[in-house]
Design a protein around this motif. Structure first.
Motif, PDB file in Angstrom:
ATOM      1  N   THR A   1       0.829  -1.202   0.000  1.00  0.00           N
ATOM      2  CA  THR A   1       0.000   0.000   0.000  1.00  0.00           C
ATOM      3  C   THR A   1       0.864   1.253   0.000  1.00  0.00           C
ATOM      4  O   THR A   1       0.616   2.191  -0.760  1.00  0.00           O
TER       5      THR A   1
ATOM      6  N   ALA B   1       2.508   1.760  -3.418  1.00  0.00           N
ATOM      7  CA  ALA B   1       1.540   2.272  -4.390  1.00  0.00           C
ATOM      8  C   ALA B   1       1.235   3.737  -4.123  1.00  0.00           C
ATOM      9  O   ALA B   1       1.111   4.542  -5.059  1.00  0.00           O
ATOM     10  N   LEU B   2       1.144   4.114  -2.861  1.00  0.00           N
ATOM     11  CA  LEU B   2       0.878   5.500  -2.491  1.00  0.00           C
ATOM     12  C   LEU B   2       2.031   6.406  -2.898  1.00  0.00           C
ATOM     13  O   LEU B   2       1.820   7.500  -3.443  1.00  0.00           O
ATOM     14  N   LYS B   3       3.248   5.962  -2.678  1.00  0.00           N
ATOM     15  CA  LYS B   3       4.425   6.746  -3.077  1.00  0.00           C
ATOM     16  C   LYS B   3       4.484   6.916  -4.594  1.00  0.00           C
ATOM     17  O   LYS B   3       4.788   8.007  -5.088  1.00  0.00           O
ATOM     18  N   LEU B   4       4.187   5.843  -5.325  1.00  0.00           N
ATOM     19  CA  LEU B   4       4.195   5.922  -6.783  1.00  0.00           C
ATOM     20  C   LEU B   4       3.127   6.891  -7.282  1.00  0.00           C
ATOM     21  O   LEU B   4       3.366   7.687  -8.193  1.00  0.00           O
ATOM     22  N   ARG B   5       1.942   6.838  -6.673  1.00  0.00           N
ATOM     23  CA  ARG B   5       0.868   7.752  -7.065  1.00  0.00           C
ATOM     24  C   ARG B   5       1.264   9.188  -6.776  1.00  0.00           C
ATOM     25  O   ARG B   5       0.999  10.081  -7.567  1.00  0.00           O
ATOM     26  N   ALA B   6       1.905   9.416  -5.652  1.00  0.00           N
ATOM     27  CA  ALA B   6       2.354  10.770  -5.306  1.00  0.00           C
ATOM     28  C   ALA B   6       3.348  11.282  -6.352  1.00  0.00           C
ATOM     29  O   ALA B   6       3.255  12.442  -6.780  1.00  0.00           O
TER      30      ALA B   6
ATOM     31  N   GLU C   1       3.540  10.291  -9.498  1.00  0.00           N
ATOM     32  CA  GLU C   1       2.789  10.503 -10.740  1.00  0.00           C
ATOM     33  C   GLU C   1       2.016  11.818 -10.708  1.00  0.00           C
ATOM     34  O   GLU C   1       1.885  12.496 -11.715  1.00  0.00           O
ATOM     35  N   GLU C   2       1.487  12.160  -9.540  1.00  0.00           N
ATOM     36  CA  GLU C   2       0.661  13.361  -9.393  1.00  0.00           C
ATOM     37  C   GLU C   2       1.483  14.586  -8.969  1.00  0.00           C
ATOM     38  O   GLU C   2       0.925  15.641  -8.707  1.00  0.00           O
TER      39      GLU C   2
ATOM     40  N   THR D   1       3.034  15.284  -6.212  1.00  0.00           N
ATOM     41  CA  THR D   1       2.656  15.741  -4.881  1.00  0.00           C
ATOM     42  C   THR D   1       3.396  14.874  -3.866  1.00  0.00           C
ATOM     43  O   THR D   1       4.366  14.211  -4.211  1.00  0.00           O
TER      44      THR D   1
ATOM     45  N   VAL E   1       3.107  12.109  -0.329  1.00  0.00           N
ATOM     46  CA  VAL E   1       2.257  11.191   0.422  1.00  0.00           C
ATOM     47  C   VAL E   1       1.540  11.972   1.518  1.00  0.00           C
ATOM     48  O   VAL E   1       0.345  11.795   1.745  1.00  0.00           O
TER      49      VAL E   1
ATOM     50  N   ILE F   1      -1.434  13.853   0.071  1.00  0.00           N
ATOM     51  CA  ILE F   1      -2.520  12.946  -0.292  1.00  0.00           C
ATOM     52  C   ILE F   1      -3.299  12.540   0.952  1.00  0.00           C
ATOM     53  O   ILE F   1      -4.530  12.608   0.990  1.00  0.00           O
TER      54      ILE F   1
END
Length: 57
Positions: free
Chosen positions: A27, A30-35, A37-38, A40, A42, A45
């Protein structure tokens, strides 16, 4: 190229307190990768999610 910080950014940081939480490693990854990508953090978020949650209740 470093981002310019507004004076309000510094004021916001002085008002913030630390906490910690434990997340499953998948989890968190995935959160770090999304950050990334966006473009921003963690922290931002999670803060946004918590603020939205508190507005609903």
């Amino acid at each position: 190229m470093a981002k310019e910080k507004k004076s309000s950014d510094k004021e916001d940081k002085s008002k913030k307190k630390n906490t910690s939480l434990r997340l499953d490693s998948k989890t968190l990854k995935a959160l770090k990768l999304r950050a990334i990508e966006e473009e921003t953090s963690v922290q931002r978020i999670i803060e946004t999610l918590v603020e939205d949650y508190l507005k609903k209740t």
